[in-house]
Scaffold this active site. Structure first.
Site, PDB file in Angstrom:
ATOM      1  N   HIS A   5      47.529  90.217  43.305  1.00 40.11           N
ATOM      2  CA  HIS A   5      47.630  89.221  43.777  1.00 40.11           C
ATOM      3  C   HIS A   5      46.737  88.546  44.605  1.00 40.11           C
ATOM      4  O   HIS A   5      45.668  88.994  44.626  1.00 40.11           O
ATOM      5  CB  HIS A   5      48.851  89.821  45.018  1.00 40.11           C
ATOM      6  CG  HIS A   5      48.190  91.076  45.821  1.00 40.11           C
ATOM      7  ND1 HIS A   5      48.571  92.328  45.413  1.00 40.11           N
ATOM      8  CD2 HIS A   5      47.354  91.040  46.727  1.00 40.11           C
ATOM      9  CE1 HIS A   5      47.688  93.237  46.389  1.00 40.11           C
ATOM     10  NE2 HIS A   5      47.077  92.552  47.161  1.00 40.11           N
ATOM     11  N   GLU A  62      50.162  87.680  48.817  1.00 38.18           N
ATOM     12  CA  GLU A  62      50.722  88.565  49.909  1.00 38.18           C
ATOM     13  C   GLU A  62      50.163  87.729  51.023  1.00 38.18           C
ATOM     14  O   GLU A  62      49.060  87.463  51.295  1.00 38.18           O
ATOM     15  CB  GLU A  62      49.502  89.741  49.577  1.00 38.18           C
ATOM     16  CG  GLU A  62      49.741  91.022  50.705  1.00 38.18           C
ATOM     17  CD  GLU A  62      48.612  91.781  50.738  1.00 38.18           C
ATOM     18  OE1 GLU A  62      47.863  91.513  49.955  1.00 38.18           O
ATOM     19  OE2 GLU A  62      48.566  92.752  51.474  1.00 38.18           O
ATOM     20  N   HIS A  80      41.778  77.558  45.808  1.00 36.03           N
ATOM     21  CA  HIS A  80      43.353  77.091  45.740  1.00 36.03           C
ATOM     22  C   HIS A  80      44.365  78.241  44.894  1.00 36.03           C
ATOM     23  O   HIS A  80      43.758  79.115  44.350  1.00 36.03           O
ATOM     24  CB  HIS A  80      43.623  75.903  44.988  1.00 36.03           C
ATOM     25  CG  HIS A  80      43.115  75.592  43.824  1.00 36.03           C
ATOM     26  ND1 HIS A  80      41.938  74.997  43.508  1.00 36.03           N
ATOM     27  CD2 HIS A  80      43.723  76.064  42.326  1.00 36.03           C
ATOM     28  CE1 HIS A  80      41.724  74.871  42.147  1.00 36.03           C
ATOM     29  NE2 HIS A  80      42.731  75.668  41.621  1.00 36.03           N
ATOM     30  N   GLU A 123      47.633  74.057  43.940  1.00 39.35           N
ATOM     31  CA  GLU A 123      47.549  73.234  42.805  1.00 39.35           C
ATOM     32  C   GLU A 123      48.738  73.445  42.177  1.00 39.35           C
ATOM     33  O   GLU A 123      49.379  74.539  41.825  1.00 39.35           O
ATOM     34  CB  GLU A 123      46.341  73.718  41.824  1.00 39.35           C
ATOM     35  CG  GLU A 123      46.413  72.767  40.650  1.00 39.35           C
ATOM     36  CD  GLU A 123      45.037  73.260  39.877  1.00 39.35           C
ATOM     37  OE1 GLU A 123      44.518  74.344  39.982  1.00 39.35           O
ATOM     38  OE2 GLU A 123      44.760  72.431  38.863  1.00 39.35           O
TER      39      GLU A 123
HETATM   40  C1  LIG Z   1      49.016  96.030  50.588  1.00 36.27           C
HETATM   41  C2  LIG Z   1      47.887  95.712  50.012  1.00 36.27           C
HETATM   42  O1  LIG Z   1      47.776  94.739  49.055  1.00 36.27           O
HETATM   43  C3  LIG Z   1      47.019  95.339  50.838  1.00 36.27           C
HETATM   44  O2  LIG Z   1      46.363  94.349  50.721  1.00 36.27           O
HETATM   45  S1  LIG Z   1      46.572  95.955  52.528  1.00 36.27           S
HETATM   46  C4  LIG Z   1      45.029  95.642  52.923  1.00 36.27           C
HETATM   47  C5  LIG Z   1      44.583  95.657  54.157  1.00 36.27           C
HETATM   48  N1  LIG Z   1      45.284  94.835  55.003  1.00 36.27           N
HETATM   49  C6  LIG Z   1      45.645  94.856  56.241  1.00 36.27           C
HETATM   50  O3  LIG Z   1      45.041  95.580  57.141  1.00 36.27           O
HETATM   51  C7  LIG Z   1      46.187  93.907  56.956  1.00 36.27           C
HETATM   52  C8  LIG Z   1      46.109  93.281  58.499  1.00 36.27           C
HETATM   53  C9  LIG Z   1      44.350  93.268  58.709  1.00 36.27           C
HETATM   54  N2  LIG Z   1      44.267  92.865  60.081  1.00 36.27           N
HETATM   55  C10 LIG Z   1      43.812  91.863  57.839  1.00 36.27           C
HETATM   56  O4  LIG Z   1      43.847  90.663  58.402  1.00 36.27           O
HETATM   57  O5  LIG Z   1      43.448  92.159  56.749  1.00 36.27           O
HETATM   58  C11 LIG Z   1      43.304  95.537  54.459  1.00 36.27           C
HETATM   59  O6  LIG Z   1      42.449  96.493  54.049  1.00 36.27           O
HETATM   60  N3  LIG Z   1      42.832  94.283  54.658  1.00 36.27           N
HETATM   61  C12 LIG Z   1      41.414  93.859  54.977  1.00 36.27           C
HETATM   62  C13 LIG Z   1      41.022  92.829  53.971  1.00 36.27           C
HETATM   63  O7  LIG Z   1      39.874  92.477  54.031  1.00 36.27           O
HETATM   64  O8  LIG Z   1      41.955  92.370  53.120  1.00 36.27           O
HETATM   65 NI    NI Z   2      46.390  93.316  48.980  1.00 33.20          NI
END
Ligand SMILES: C[C@@H](O)C(=O)SC[C@H](NC(=O)CC[C@H](N)C(=O)O)C(=O)NCC(=O)O
Ligand code: NI
Length: 146
Positions: A5, A62, A80, A123
């Site tokens: 994703h 996601e 994109h 796109e």
């Molecule tokens: C479910 C799996 O596909 C994920 O991507 S969870 C990854 C995780 N996401 C978060 O913590 C969302 C909230 C955070 N405040 C944010 O904005 O990312 C994560 O580790 N995110 C960090 C990143 O850089 O993606």
């Molecule tokens: Ni993810």
């Protein structure tokens, strides 16, 4: 290795779901609310991919919605999200009728670009053979930013 994703952070989840689902046509696969982290994750897939997506076997977007506002600027290195579409003219008309700016109209019957409410470039590519040039698209100007 298998592509899973692309995650994009969104500033308004309802506006983003209206764009990606109601207008663009993607389908919600799953939603997770994280009370401790104060965020919501919503996975979307192309229509028809739902069963595969639930097994993580179809590409998804996601959407990450942080409940506490953040400033999502920059990221010009991100290009994109690209989708093959069955009828690029019909989709662009549906998007335009819904108030979405067609930043790069499908003048060649093949490629168009729109943007999400957060400015993520999308796109759109005609699946299979490109369509014959047709109005209003053939003479519609580009916005110059997509
Ligand atoms: C479910 C799996 O596909 C994920 O991507 S969870 C990854 C995780 N996401 C978060 O913590 C969302 C909230 C955070 N405040 C944010 O904005 O990312 C994560 O580790 N995110 C960090 C990143 O850089 O993606
Ligand atoms: Ni993810």
């Amino acid at each position: 290795m298998r592509y899973l994703h692309t995650m994009v952070r969104v500033s308004d989840l309802d506006a983003s779901l209206d764009f990606y689902c109601a207008k663009l046509g993607l389908v919600e696969v799953s939603r997770t609310e994280n009370q401790g982290g104060r965020f919501t994750l919503v996975f979307l897939c192309a229509p028809g991919d739902e069963a595969a997506a639930r097994q993580n076997k179809a590409p998804m977007v996601e959407l990450t919605y942080n409940w506490d506002p953040e400033d999502y600027q920059g990221g010009r290195n991100f290009g994109h999200l690209a989708y093959a579409v069955d009828d690029i003219y019909a989709l662009c008309q549906r998007l335009a009728d819904a108030g979405v700016t067609i930043n790069r109209p499908p003048r060649d019957g093949h490629m168009a670009f729109v943007r999400s409410p957060d400015g993520i470039s999308i796109e759109l590519l005609q699946a299979g053979e490109r369509k014959a040039p047709a109005e209003p698209w053939a003479s519609m100007p580009n916005t110059g930013v997509w």
